[in-house]
Write an enzyme that holds these catalytic residues in place. Structure first.
Site, PDB file in Angstrom:
ATOM      1  N   GLY A 243       0.819  -1.201   0.000  1.00 26.56           N
ATOM      2  CA  GLY A 243       0.000   0.000   0.000  1.00 26.56           C
ATOM      3  C   GLY A 243       0.852   1.250   0.000  1.00 26.56           C
ATOM      4  O   GLY A 243       1.984   1.260  -0.511  1.00 26.56           O
ATOM      5  N   SER A 244       0.346   2.297   0.602  1.00 21.72           N
ATOM      6  CA  SER A 244       1.031   3.584   0.608  1.00 21.72           C
ATOM      7  C   SER A 244       2.205   3.576   1.579  1.00 21.72           C
ATOM      8  O   SER A 244       2.261   2.773   2.515  1.00 21.72           O
ATOM      9  CB  SER A 244       0.057   4.692   1.008  1.00 21.72           C
ATOM     10  OG  SER A 244      -0.313   4.570   2.372  1.00 21.72           O
ATOM     11  N   ARG A 246       2.747   5.866   3.744  1.00 22.53           N
ATOM     12  CA  ARG A 246       2.200   6.263   5.043  1.00 22.53           C
ATOM     13  C   ARG A 246       1.698   5.034   5.810  1.00 22.53           C
ATOM     14  O   ARG A 246       1.998   4.866   6.989  1.00 22.53           O
ATOM     15  CB  ARG A 246       1.055   7.254   4.833  1.00 22.53           C
ATOM     16  CG  ARG A 246       0.381   7.709   6.122  1.00 22.53           C
ATOM     17  CD  ARG A 246      -0.893   8.486   5.841  1.00 22.53           C
ATOM     18  NE  ARG A 246      -1.833   7.711   5.061  1.00 22.53           N
ATOM     19  CZ  ARG A 246      -2.613   6.763   5.563  1.00 22.53           C
ATOM     20  NH1 ARG A 246      -2.554   6.445   6.854  1.00 22.53           N
ATOM     21  NH2 ARG A 246      -3.459   6.110   4.790  1.00 22.53           N
ATOM     22  N   GLY A 248       2.616   1.952   5.304  1.00 22.68           N
ATOM     23  CA  GLY A 248       3.745   1.082   5.595  1.00 22.68           C
ATOM     24  C   GLY A 248       4.543   1.528   6.801  1.00 22.68           C
ATOM     25  O   GLY A 248       5.031   0.703   7.590  1.00 22.68           O
ATOM     26  N   GLU A 265       5.797  -3.586   0.627  1.00 16.66           N
ATOM     27  CA  GLU A 265       5.858  -3.188  -0.783  1.00 16.66           C
ATOM     28  C   GLU A 265       4.982  -1.948  -0.887  1.00 16.66           C
ATOM     29  O   GLU A 265       3.763  -2.030  -0.948  1.00 16.66           O
ATOM     30  CB  GLU A 265       5.355  -4.326  -1.672  1.00 16.66           C
ATOM     31  CG  GLU A 265       5.868  -4.246  -3.099  1.00 16.66           C
ATOM     32  CD  GLU A 265       5.210  -3.132  -3.893  1.00 16.66           C
ATOM     33  OE1 GLU A 265       5.868  -2.084  -4.098  1.00 16.66           O
ATOM     34  OE2 GLU A 265       4.056  -3.288  -4.295  1.00 16.66           O
ATOM     35  N   CYS A 299       1.534   0.598  -8.483  1.00 11.42           N
ATOM     36  CA  CYS A 299       2.736   1.058  -7.779  1.00 11.42           C
ATOM     37  C   CYS A 299       3.898   1.184  -8.750  1.00 11.42           C
ATOM     38  O   CYS A 299       4.848   1.944  -8.506  1.00 11.42           O
ATOM     39  CB  CYS A 299       3.084   0.122  -6.628  1.00 11.42           C
ATOM     40  SG  CYS A 299       3.283  -1.600  -7.107  1.00 11.42           S
TER      41      CYS A 299
END
Length: 512
Positions: A243-244, A246, A248, A265, A299
């Protein structure tokens, strides 16, 4: 739910939708209502109660109990489980892809490709189940054997994003299962139906194995508090989160506080260098797919084109002409290449980024507007934007999850590589060149600092065989192929003394 209901029935999700599943047993969520809408036209597909953080604990307990038995199942037997899962995916490929299109808004060929990734990783994992190799090491002590073994790690928490609602789950699940680890999956709240379908396919496969506990696969559909509870659980030695950046950071901080493992990731801010010797026809086709495909919601989407000054005008002219004729519309319609953004919030982010880019001296060459005619009413459709801007503009440092391509010009390869690397993220990168020296420099130790560095192809479209992931704020994790399986196992070093003596290492003497 109309067409979605029929697809779900064929995929094994019948009756009312329930947010919590342990194997084939499902439970109603006790949390707030989740409303599922299609990005194609905003139509409501479903509404059901999501899981609560407290419900996570029971699911994790079941996975921990399952692990005690599952780790003793031979790895090739676990591989057979994944093989049959892959066979089911083959049978249901069209239906599952249809659901991905309805719920995530991808064009049909991309949805089919995503399900194919699930099939490919299942095939990869089946072969891997007979190749979980350790090492035999020469011991410095006589009549001693020194070796390393890899053992199952434990239950794995998997948190996935909306843009690849099924493939990323399969990357993690296929590897975790052959490694002997149960999986607890928390999907995006934006794509819960695909998660319910995947879980139904996997749990029905598990049910065929009398020696495999049902709780090796579990699902919890809920908001961010569910993911936070997974990250905090000490019974989950590994959390894999996609994900983002933020998100992570939050996951990594929570997992690190309990000394667990994170496989992250996260965001990408991917660049392509177009060198003087580049095949422009190939470069244009590659740029357009990488930058505009999936409506810029990968991504690995191309965010920055770094073009040699001698090519700039020619390339921009050809890109602009291609952008202007890209078919935007209903992703279910043949010929459509650009489907909808996931929701209104994504459009607001794109609009904001374009406004900032212009304030920072950027020039929108084409696109960036919302499409309201010739598209389904209720969806969020946009024309991919092409923006020429100085590489020093601060907006370039951000990843906007929408189809915006920033274009910079360069003079020397050293300058281009520096621009490629001069962002916080480090996922994917590419160079178009017919100069072998430039290609080798770009992929070498002082070239691209990304986890993926391609030559004469774009930043999107990774294959299963290579480890997928990136550096810096992308998180450093590696999912999918190569030796990514090691993240799902623990390593044990064994020394066996088969002599009648007790020599100590490093020549130490301790006579008693």
């Amino acid at each position: 739910m109309n067409d979605a209901r029929g697809v779900l029935d064929r995929l094994g999700v019948s009756g009312s939708l329930r947010a919590v599943s342990v194997g084939e047993t499902s439970f109603d969520g006790k949390g707030p209502l989740l409303t599922v809408r299609s990005p194609i036209d905003g139509r409501e597909f479903a509404r059901f109660a999501g899981a609560t953080a407290d419900q996570v604990d029971g699911v994790v307990d079941a996975a921990a109990q399952a692990f005690a038995a599952f780790r003793r199942v031979p790895a090739p037997r676990r591989g057979e489980l994944v093989r049959r899962f892959g066979e089911r995916l083959r049978r249901h490929k069209d239906d599952l892809a249809q659901l991905v299109t309805l719920e995530a808004g991808k064009i049909v060929s991309e949805s089919l490709g995503e399900v194919q990734e699930m099939i490919d990783i299942a095939d990869f994992a089946v072969g891997l189940s007979r190749q979980l190799y350790g090492l035999t090491i020469a011991s410095e002590r006589p009549a001693h054997r020194l070796a390393e073994q890899w053992h199952p790690l434990g239950p794995v928490g998997v948190i996935t994003a909306f843009n690849f609602p099924v493939a990323v789950f399969a990357w993690n699940a296929a590897l975790a299962l052959v490694c002997g680890d149960p999986v607890v999956w928390k999907p995006s709240e934006k794509t819960p139906l695909t998660a319910l379908a995947c879980h139904a396919i996997l749990s029905s496969t598990v049910a065929e194995f009398s020696d495999v506990p049902a709780a090796v696969c579990s699902l919890v559909v809920g908001d961010g508090s569910v993911g936070e509870r997974l990250a905090a659980s000490e019974k989950l030695p590994l959390i894999s989160a996609t994900g983002s950046t933020r998100m992570g950071r939050s996951v990594a901080k929570t997992v690190a506080s309990r000394l667990g493992r994170s496989l992250l990731e996260l965001g990408g801010n991917n660049a392509m260098i177009v060198a003087p010797t580049a095949d422009l026809e190939l470069a244009v086709r590659s740029i357009v797919f990488a930058a505009a495909g999936t409506a810029g919601q990968r991504c690995t989407t191309l965010r920055r084109a770094i073009v040699h000054r001698t090519l700039g005008d020619r390339l921009l002219e050809r890109l602009g002409a291609t952008y202007q004729r890209l078919p935007v519309g209903d992703p279910r319609t043949a010929g459509t290449l650009i489907g909808p953004l996931i929701d209104e919030r994504a459009w607001q982010s794109m609009e904001r980024a374009l406004e900032i880019a212009q304030k920072q001296g950027g020039r929108v060459l084409t696109g960036g507007d919302r499409v309201v005619t010739g598209v389904p009413e209720g969806g969020v459709y946009v024309r991919p934007a092409l923006v020429e801007i100085d590489s020093r503009a601060s907006i370039v440092q951000e990843e906007t999850f929408a189809p915006i391509l920033y274009v910079h010009r360069y003079d020397t390869l050293e300058e281009a590589i520096a621009l490629n690397n001069d962002v916080p993220q480090g996922l994917s990168s590419a160079i178009f060149t017919n100069d072998v020296r430039e290609a080798e420099r770009f992929t070498g130790p002082d070239g691209s600092d990304c986890g993926i560095a391609n030559v004469n192809l774009g930043t999107s479209g990774a294959e299963i065989g290579g480890a997928f992931g990136g550096e810096k704020q992308t998180g450093g994790g590696r999912e999918s192929g190569s030796d990514a399986w090691k993240a799902y196992m623990r390593r044990a070093t064994n020394t066996v003394n088969y002599s009648t003596e007790l020599p100590l290492a490093q020549g130490v003497r301790f006579d008693v």
